[in-house]
Write an enzyme that holds these catalytic residues in place. Structure first.
Site, short mmCIF file in Angstrom:
data_model
loop_
_atom_site.label_atom_id
_atom_site.label_comp_id
_atom_site.label_asym_id
_atom_site.label_seq_id
_atom_site.Cartn_x
_atom_site.Cartn_y
_atom_site.Cartn_z
N LYS A 197 0.79 -1.24 0.00
CA LYS A 197 0.00 0.00 0.00
C LYS A 197 0.82 1.29 0.00
CE LYS A 197 -3.23 -0.99 -0.74
NZ LYS A 197 -3.42 -1.61 -2.08
N HIS A 226 7.14 -7.47 -1.97
CA HIS A 226 6.87 -6.82 -0.69
C HIS A 226 7.70 -7.49 0.42
CE1 HIS A 226 3.62 -4.39 -2.14
NE2 HIS A 226 2.71 -5.33 -2.22
N SER A 262 -5.03 2.86 3.70
CA SER A 262 -5.11 2.21 2.40
C SER A 262 -5.20 0.68 2.58
CB SER A 262 -3.88 2.59 1.57
OG SER A 262 -3.92 2.01 0.30
P1 A3P Z 1 -5.05 4.71 -1.53
O1 A3P Z 1 -5.69 3.46 -1.05
O2 A3P Z 1 -4.63 5.63 -0.41
O3 A3P Z 1 -5.84 5.43 -2.57
P2 A3P Z 1 0.02 -0.34 -3.67
O4 A3P Z 1 0.16 -0.27 -5.16
O5 A3P Z 1 1.35 -0.40 -2.97
O6 A3P Z 1 -0.91 -1.39 -3.25
O7 A3P Z 1 -0.57 1.05 -3.20
C1 A3P Z 1 -1.90 1.40 -3.51
C2 A3P Z 1 -2.08 2.87 -3.21
O8 A3P Z 1 -1.45 3.64 -4.27
C3 A3P Z 1 -3.55 3.26 -3.21
O9 A3P Z 1 -3.67 4.32 -2.25
C4 A3P Z 1 -3.73 3.77 -4.63
O10 A3P Z 1 -4.83 4.63 -4.82
C5 A3P Z 1 -2.43 4.50 -4.84
N1 A3P Z 1 -2.13 4.70 -6.27
C6 A3P Z 1 -2.18 3.78 -7.26
N2 A3P Z 1 -1.89 4.35 -8.43
C7 A3P Z 1 -1.66 5.66 -8.19
C8 A3P Z 1 -1.33 6.78 -9.01
N3 A3P Z 1 -1.17 6.66 -10.34
N4 A3P Z 1 -1.20 7.99 -8.42
C9 A3P Z 1 -1.36 8.13 -7.08
N5 A3P Z 1 -1.66 7.11 -6.26
C10 A3P Z 1 -1.81 5.88 -6.80
#
Ligand code: A3P
Length: 285
Positions: A44, A99, A129
């Protein structure tokens, strides 16, 4: 699996798509090659965003690859059974995602020239998140409330264990030439400069139009519409209906969710666990 997690080396992992044997092989036998590029993060922290950026840099802003191949195929997950299989069969320079905490990461990395980009994020936003992610997917134990997840997070009783231990472990690599430390927050604040920094680290030169395309096509709104990147093609055995990884995509959403008491408790633990690290390493207050 006994309690909704798969336990490996004393850490909880998601119980679907992971196996004990797969984890053991990935952690102890996988050979990282000099030409590999590895994206590492605590869940996340903006992992999928980073993958999208790297893929776009690789294709010099051309969107064909990101629009035709799913994100988990472009940069397979080392410790997930299907990802491991893809990686083992892949020839040439590979993109890998993981991860894994530092102490479980394949030791072959330490004698390789492979490049690692570690992305981190404010733990309060990671927590919020994570709560939404594990609640709307079926990979792991589902929290019943944010308060319950908050307790689990503080105890490190969440997939991949403690955020603090993850950061502390990978921080020990921060001065290595082949490791780049990034944060979700700096990508949010100044995506262009951060993408340029990534290009420099990877030894890639993009012209201004190519850079513009990387910036535009990795933006939250464009990524949210790309079904090869937003995970909307995952089956309902894995995720709830209408699930997308692109949930809110902002910094500071924790302010809308955590109580003052929760924020203070997390701050207190943070001070204890992160004592000794220079504050400037981390862009959050
Ligand atoms: P939120 O749940 O706070 O919106 P991961 O890829 O490590 O699982 O992280 C997911 C988080 O990255 C989510 O946060 C998601 O919305 C955010 N995210 C994914 N793509 C993104 C982008 N292009 N720009 C900004 N945030 C992004």
């Amino acid at each position: 699996m006994t309690d909704g997690y798969l336990w490996f080396e004393g850490l909880p992992f998601p119980s679907i798509d992971y196996s004990y044997e797969g984890l053991k092989e990935a952690c102890t036998k996988f050979v990282i090659k000099d030409e590999d590029t590895v994206m590492v993060s605590y869940p996340k922290s903006g992992t999928h965003w980073l993958i999208e950026i790297l893929c776009l840099i690789h294709s010099k802003g051309d969107t064909t690859w990101i629009r035709s191949v799913s994100i988990w195929d472009r940069a397979p997950w080392l410790e997930i059974d299907t990802g491991y299989k893809l990686l083992k069969e892949r020839e040439g320079p590979r993109f890998l995602t993981s991860h894994l905490p530092f102490h479980l990461f394949p030791k072959s990395f330490f004698t390789s020239k492979a490049k690692v980009i570690y992305i981190m994020r404010n733990p309060k936003d990671v927590l919020v998140s994570g709560y939404y992610f594990w609640t709307t997917t079926k990979f792991s134990k589902k929290p019943e409330s944010l308060d319950q997840y908050f307790q689990w997070f503080l105890q490190g009783h969440v997939p991949y264990g403690s955020w603090f231990e993850h950061i502390r472990g990978w921080m020990s690599m921060r001065d290595r030439e082949n490791v780049l430390l990034l944060s979700y927050e700096e990508l949010q604040k100044d995506p262009r400069s951060t993408i340029e920094k990534i290009c420099q680290f990877l030894g890639k030169k993009l012209n201004p139009e190519e850079l513009d395309s990387v910036l535009k096509n990795s933006s939250f709104h464009v990524m949210k519409e790309n079904k090869m990147s937003n995970l909307e093609t995952l089956p309902e055995t894995r995720v709830d209906k209408d699930f997308k990884i692109t949930r809110k995509g902002i910094s500071g959403d924790w302010k809308n969710h955590l109580t003052v008491a929760q924020a203070e408790a997390l701050d207190k633990l943070y001070q204890e666990k992160m004592a000794g690290f220079p504050k400037e390493l981390f862009p959050w207050e």
